[in-house]
Design a protein around this motif. Structure first.
Motif, PDB file in Angstrom:
ATOM      1  N   LYS A   1       0.823  -1.214   0.000  1.00 14.77           N
ATOM      2  CA  LYS A   1       0.000   0.000   0.000  1.00 14.77           C
ATOM      3  C   LYS A   1       0.851   1.255   0.000  1.00 14.77           C
ATOM      4  O   LYS A   1       0.466   2.289  -0.533  1.00 14.77           O
ATOM      5  CB  LYS A   1      -0.925  -0.015   1.217  1.00 14.77           C
ATOM      6  CG  LYS A   1      -2.089  -0.959   1.039  1.00 14.77           C
ATOM      7  CD  LYS A   1      -2.998  -0.977   2.273  1.00 14.77           C
ATOM      8  CE  LYS A   1      -3.829  -2.240   2.301  1.00 14.77           C
ATOM      9  NZ  LYS A   1      -3.045  -3.416   2.757  1.00 14.77           N
ATOM     10  N   GLU A   2       2.027   1.186   0.630  1.00 13.38           N
ATOM     11  CA  GLU A   2       2.825   2.403   0.788  1.00 13.38           C
ATOM     12  C   GLU A   2       3.492   2.852  -0.521  1.00 13.38           C
ATOM     13  O   GLU A   2       3.614   2.071  -1.466  1.00 13.38           O
ATOM     14  CB  GLU A   2       3.908   2.190   1.855  1.00 13.38           C
ATOM     15  CG  GLU A   2       4.963   1.195   1.416  1.00 13.38           C
ATOM     16  CD  GLU A   2       6.132   1.092   2.387  1.00 13.38           C
ATOM     17  OE1 GLU A   2       6.778   2.119   2.648  1.00 13.38           O
ATOM     18  OE2 GLU A   2       6.398  -0.021   2.874  1.00 13.38           O
ATOM     19  N   THR A   3       3.920   4.093  -0.527  1.00 11.20           N
ATOM     20  CA  THR A   3       4.718   4.639  -1.624  1.00 11.20           C
ATOM     21  C   THR A   3       6.129   4.872  -1.083  1.00 11.20           C
ATOM     22  O   THR A   3       6.293   5.461  -0.022  1.00 11.20           O
ATOM     23  CB  THR A   3       4.105   5.970  -2.095  1.00 11.20           C
ATOM     24  OG1 THR A   3       2.790   5.697  -2.586  1.00 11.20           O
ATOM     25  CG2 THR A   3       4.939   6.605  -3.196  1.00 11.20           C
ATOM     26  N   ASN A   4       7.131   4.363  -1.776  1.00 10.36           N
ATOM     27  CA  ASN A   4       8.499   4.502  -1.280  1.00 10.36           C
ATOM     28  C   ASN A   4       9.481   4.414  -2.452  1.00 10.36           C
ATOM     29  O   ASN A   4       9.961   3.340  -2.807  1.00 10.36           O
ATOM     30  CB  ASN A   4       8.778   3.423  -0.228  1.00 10.36           C
ATOM     31  CG  ASN A   4      10.101   3.640   0.481  1.00 10.36           C
ATOM     32  OD1 ASN A   4      11.009   4.282  -0.046  1.00 10.36           O
ATOM     33  ND2 ASN A   4      10.197   3.095   1.691  1.00 10.36           N
TER      34      ASN A   4
ATOM     35  N   SER B   1      12.901  12.247  -3.093  1.00 10.00           N
ATOM     36  CA  SER B   1      13.435  10.913  -2.824  1.00 10.00           C
ATOM     37  C   SER B   1      14.664  10.560  -3.660  1.00 10.00           C
ATOM     38  O   SER B   1      15.246   9.509  -3.512  1.00 10.00           O
ATOM     39  CB  SER B   1      12.349   9.869  -3.100  1.00 10.00           C
ATOM     40  OG  SER B   1      11.970   9.962  -4.463  1.00 10.00           O
ATOM     41  N   GLY B   2      15.028  11.457  -4.578  1.00  7.35           N
ATOM     42  CA  GLY B   2      16.152  11.131  -5.453  1.00  7.35           C
ATOM     43  C   GLY B   2      15.733  10.293  -6.642  1.00  7.35           C
ATOM     44  O   GLY B   2      16.562   9.770  -7.382  1.00  7.35           O
ATOM     45  N   PHE B   3      14.415  10.146  -6.832  1.00  8.20           N
ATOM     46  CA  PHE B   3      13.878   9.364  -7.950  1.00  8.20           C
ATOM     47  C   PHE B   3      13.915  10.185  -9.248  1.00  8.20           C
ATOM     48  O   PHE B   3      13.650   9.666 -10.325  1.00  8.20           O
ATOM     49  CB  PHE B   3      12.435   8.950  -7.619  1.00  8.20           C
ATOM     50  CG  PHE B   3      11.897   7.817  -8.459  1.00  8.20           C
ATOM     51  CD1 PHE B   3      12.320   6.515  -8.259  1.00  8.20           C
ATOM     52  CD2 PHE B   3      10.948   8.057  -9.453  1.00  8.20           C
ATOM     53  CE1 PHE B   3      11.822   5.475  -9.027  1.00  8.20           C
ATOM     54  CE2 PHE B   3      10.435   7.024 -10.231  1.00  8.20           C
ATOM     55  CZ  PHE B   3      10.886   5.722 -10.010  1.00  8.20           C
ATOM     56  N   ASP B   4      14.253  11.486  -9.098  1.00 13.66           N
ATOM     57  CA  ASP B   4      14.164  12.390 -10.260  1.00 13.66           C
ATOM     58  C   ASP B   4      15.038  11.950 -11.432  1.00 13.66           C
ATOM     59  O   ASP B   4      14.644  12.083 -12.588  1.00 13.66           O
ATOM     60  CB  ASP B   4      14.479  13.843  -9.846  1.00 13.66           C
ATOM     61  CG  ASP B   4      15.772  13.956  -9.048  1.00 13.66           C
ATOM     62  OD1 ASP B   4      16.294  12.903  -8.612  1.00 13.66           O
ATOM     63  OD2 ASP B   4      16.252  15.086  -8.842  1.00 13.66           O
ATOM     64  N   LYS B   5      16.223  11.396 -11.150  1.00 11.68           N
ATOM     65  CA  LYS B   5      17.128  11.013 -12.239  1.00 11.68           C
ATOM     66  C   LYS B   5      16.544   9.851 -13.039  1.00 11.68           C
ATOM     67  O   LYS B   5      16.639   9.806 -14.256  1.00 11.68           O
ATOM     68  CB  LYS B   5      18.496  10.648 -11.677  1.00 11.68           C
ATOM     69  CG  LYS B   5      19.239  11.837 -11.114  1.00 11.68           C
ATOM     70  CD  LYS B   5      20.589  11.420 -10.555  1.00 11.68           C
ATOM     71  CE  LYS B   5      21.179  12.507  -9.683  1.00 11.68           C
ATOM     72  NZ  LYS B   5      20.456  12.640  -8.378  1.00 11.68           N
ATOM     73  N   TYR B   6      15.943   8.901 -12.334  1.00 12.76           N
ATOM     74  CA  TYR B   6      15.300   7.774 -13.014  1.00 12.76           C
ATOM     75  C   TYR B   6      14.070   8.265 -13.781  1.00 12.76           C
ATOM     76  O   TYR B   6      13.836   7.905 -14.932  1.00 12.76           O
ATOM     77  CB  TYR B   6      14.909   6.716 -11.977  1.00 12.76           C
ATOM     78  CG  TYR B   6      14.238   5.489 -12.570  1.00 12.76           C
ATOM     79  CD1 TYR B   6      14.988   4.371 -12.940  1.00 12.76           C
ATOM     80  CD2 TYR B   6      12.855   5.448 -12.766  1.00 12.76           C
ATOM     81  CE1 TYR B   6      14.377   3.255 -13.483  1.00 12.76           C
ATOM     82  CE2 TYR B   6      12.239   4.341 -13.310  1.00 12.76           C
ATOM     83  CZ  TYR B   6      12.992   3.235 -13.663  1.00 12.76           C
ATOM     84  OH  TYR B   6      12.385   2.137 -14.201  1.00 12.76           O
ATOM     85  N   TYR B   7      13.310   9.130 -13.120  1.00  9.38           N
ATOM     86  CA  TYR B   7      12.061   9.662 -13.678  1.00  9.38           C
ATOM     87  C   TYR B   7      12.289  10.373 -15.017  1.00  9.38           C
ATOM     88  O   TYR B   7      11.484  10.260 -15.938  1.00  9.38           O
ATOM     89  CB  TYR B   7      11.439  10.595 -12.633  1.00  9.38           C
ATOM     90  CG  TYR B   7      10.505  11.641 -13.159  1.00  9.38           C
ATOM     91  CD1 TYR B   7       9.166  11.347 -13.389  1.00  9.38           C
ATOM     92  CD2 TYR B   7      10.966  12.937 -13.404  1.00  9.38           C
ATOM     93  CE1 TYR B   7       8.306  12.318 -13.873  1.00  9.38           C
ATOM     94  CE2 TYR B   7      10.126  13.912 -13.892  1.00  9.38           C
ATOM     95  CZ  TYR B   7       8.793  13.597 -14.129  1.00  9.38           C
ATOM     96  OH  TYR B   7       7.953  14.563 -14.613  1.00  9.38           O
TER      97      TYR B   7
END
Lengths: 85, 213
Positions: free
Chosen positions: B15-18, B91-97
């Motif tokens: 359920k969580e977002t991580n 979260s540092g997901f920006d590079k992947y995004y």
């Protein structure tokens, strides 16, 4: 399916299964096509019957069809990639 | 021939977002010891294997690894499906995004793309099975590293624990496969013979009674 030897029955399963693979793709994009739905139903029945016969007389084609006696025979050759020798 | 079954080998319900955790777990999809490499390794190795039972084990484990790749992707998908722009940046997901948005692309945790150099097909079943045993141990360690990172996410841990156990089972089965191959060897030529290449064991010390070429 009566009177077919192993090679003939396998070939029959290959043909019917490929037809099912192809009509599946068609139905994936044409879910209301009645002709294709009917074709799928007919082919499915043929494949089920042929598979049952194959498993009964010649052994399993997938890991969920194994009818073992006292020795596991699933992972025995020949394997399909070896061709006919 | 393969047939897809519309189910997972073990359920994934998160359920969580991580996004941070997802970026670590993606290594088990496209990283050096991930499930894609495992599936490709075993399913590629099996063709030249002359021992039928071992060819079957490689087929069955390779097939299971395809399913494990799907489970890892299910974890990543569920952990990231509700990401907000703010969370992506934080979260540092920006590079992947930037390159993949919320799609799932096989890469290692450090961003290195999936690479076939991460596995080998040597064409010698002894060599290959040793690699397979090592691969299962490396994957087990990776799951243990991930479990430490996921300690606050019980839904994720349940799946990682299941996958970790499968690495141990596969290691065991590959060890038995190695034994099956070794049992077929000539005891005199135990170390100088590729059972999938050499026609018969060369006689290192020919003497009467040796029936090999």
């Amino acid at each position: 399916m009566n009177n077919m030897n192993q090679k003939q029955l396998r070939n029959y399963i290959d043909v019917v299964s490929f037809a099912l693979d192809d009509v599946t793709l068609f139905l994936d994009t044409h879910p209301d096509n009645q002709d294709a739905l009917q074709m799928y139903a007919g082919l499915k029945e043929k494949r089920t019957q042929a598979m049952n016969d194959y498993v009964r007389f010649f052994g399993p084609l997938n890991r969920y069809q194994v009818n073992s006696g006292n020795k596991w025979a699933w992972n025995m050759g020949p394997w399909p990639w070896q061709g006919e020798v | 021939m393969w047939v897809y079954e519309k189910r997972l080998q073990f359920p994934v319900n998160i359920k969580e977002t991580n996004a941070k955790l997802a970026q670590a777990i993606i290594s088990q999809y496209g990283g050096p010891d991930g499930e894609s490499g495992a599936a490709m390794r075993y399913l590629s190795q099996r063709y030249s294997v002359k021992n039928s039972r071992v060819a079957g084990i490689l087929t069955d484990i390779g097939t299971e690894e395809l399913g494990h790749g799907e489970m890892v992707c299910a974890i990543i998908y569920q952990l990231t499906r509700n990401l907000s722009m703010e969370e992506i940046e934080k979260s540092g997901f920006d590079k992947y995004y930037v390159d993949h948005t919320l799609g799932i692309w096989p890469q290692a945790a450090g961003g290195v793309p999936f690479n076939a150099c991460e596995f080998q097909v040597k064409g010698d079943p002894i060599t290959d099975l040793y690699e397979d045993m090592a691969a299962e141990q490396k994957a087990r360690t990776t799951y243990e590293n991930l479990l430490r990172l996921a300690k606050d996410s019980p839904d994720v841990c349940e799946v990682l624990k299941f996958l970790r156990t499968r690495e141990i089972v596969h290691f065991q089965r590959f060890g038995e496969s190695l034994r099956m191959v070794q049992d077929d060897l000539d005891s005199k030529n135990f170390y100088a013979f590729n059972p999938d290449f050499d026609r018969s064991a060369p006689c290192v010390d020919p003497k009467p009674g040796c029936n090999k070429d």
